[in-house]
Design a protein around this motif. Sequence first.
Motif: not given
Length: 659
Positions: A376-390, A417-425
């Motif tokens: 799901v997605g390539n290398e997107q980042w930030g809250p916009d990605y996490i919202a869509r991933y969910k 970006y990396f730290d936020y993504g990992w924390e959320q995922l």
Amino acid sequence: MKKHVLRNAAFSAIALSGLFATAQQNKYVLDTKETGVKIQPTMYGIFFEDINLGADGGLYAEMVKNRSFEFDTPLMGWAQPNSDKLSLNKKSGYANVVEAKKSGNKNYASIEVNDDKGYSLINEGFRGMGIKEGDAYNVSIMAANQEGNISKINFQFLDEQGNVVAETSVSPAGKEWKKYTAQMKATKTVAKGKLRVTFTGKGIINIDMVSIFPQDTWKNRPGGLRKDLVQKLYDLNPGFLRFPGGCIVEGRTLEQRYQWKKTVGNVDDRETLINRWNVEFDHKKTPDYFQTFGLGFFEYFQLAEDIGAEPLPVLSCGIACQFNTGELVPLAELDPYVQDALDLIEFANGATTTKWGKLRADMGHPQPFNLKMIGVGNEQWGPDYIARYKVFEKAIRAKYPNIKIISGSGPFPSGEYFDYGWEQLKQLKADYVDEHYYNSPDWFRKNATRYDKYDRKGPKVFAGEYAVQTVDIASPDNRNSWETALSEAAFMTGLERNADVVYMTSYAPLFAHADGWQWTPDLIWFNNLQSYATPNYYVQKLYGNNAGTNLLSLTADGKAVTGQNGMYASAVLDKASNEIIVKLVNTSDKAQSYRLDVKGKKLAAEGKMTVLKNENLKAENDFTKETVAPKESKFKTGKSKIESEIPAYSFVILRVRIS
């Protein structure tokens, strides 16, 4: 793949050498007791993206560029030497969708031939056409005679001097669209040939889908893939094939994103799309770079099956490339994107009674492709990605709970970006998190311990894009040197040692056309006639063919071997062959002796050693010679020990049966 620049990546070769003056022996202990960590079958895989002419002009063996006149400039790739007499009828051609043509293939050439002497269309191919003496080529064309007495369409391969080296013809009849086919055999090998199309008779004729393929394709499939390039993929023994990218999944804009449904069905009706890499880099603009999707999702699944790899399709998550427009689909309008993912799983795995399963069967593959994972997605980042991933995750898990989902941590291996993504995922209990890193040789060697302290209970890691850069990320001066490959080999011992966390890895990019590349370095280089393996390719091949099944402990003074004296090491057991496989990497400029004491099991008296080495860190392979290539030999063991010397700047693999 990303477009960004990392400064201060270059470093001197002196930093690599270590300049070890001591001749002391490196003492290692290999414990044959199983650690409980399994090497995943997907551990070493392939990342494919249509960059560097990787698909059209590369893996997809079509020789005619812009075969259906669908590029933004409809005659791009075509020349009319007698343009004052040979014209395109624009009234019935390029401006509008013609009723007789399906929506994916809007254009055709309407040609008025006023005389039967000297009128021609010339196609330049993809930086020329590679023609091989003695080889046969399949020619096809869609044609419809409109008026007059045109009795033949003639096809000729021309060499660089304009001499004819192969020819054939077809005889069009009737005003209705019909496909005509023929074959021709080349009398000469030509590196950069062209195709000439001429006509016998006078009148008006409509033509489309002017196509030429070598008969000698992978598995001899008509309209298939280039044999030598697929063979190199097969030889990697890959655990998975990730496709179709990469930033190409996202597109510069959402309209230009990769849409898998437009890449299946009848090849003639697939809709051409501009390639997002065509003018991305100032150092290598390629405005003639388009995607015809002759290599589409069905062909990707088929390729994965052919080479024994798990298919890993990656789809747009509703965010265009954030290095370009970053255009977003509002969450309330995301349903069509999510449905594309659900339909793709049905296309791959569904019964032939389902809509998309039936299409797969109609294309020639009634049995499911056994898809197990989706990105799901390539290398997107930030809250916009996490919202869509969910949103994607909820829908996929509800309908297909057994499908593993690949998520992303952004384009960088560290930072906000990396730290936020990992924390959320991690909170979302994601299956896999995709990490990308392009960096210096020094970074790769130092990061052999990167995953030593990762959470063993968190998401698994997919190292989805990585490659050593000799200068800067996306620099045209990056090289596929032995220095880069050796540093990758050292880094990969750390991936293997952490196989309880790292489940999938792949080098990127895969292919590069010698005359049509945008990004360096790359795993496999090719021109229209040949291909060669880089030192980096051989590192990947040696890991892929020596992956083993279970991790073993290999230590020096009770610690993992992660750069002590410039040495890196890891070891696995292959239960299928009952062999121990040891990987040793010497990044120093001195040959080093070692003693490997084996605990728990006795070894056979003899084993096989594979050595990849070069004394020159700047050494590269090319079309004339592969100076960095593995060599095999046999070695003697001491039943419970192995004692030998590892050359300077070398990657060595030891395989020995348990007695």
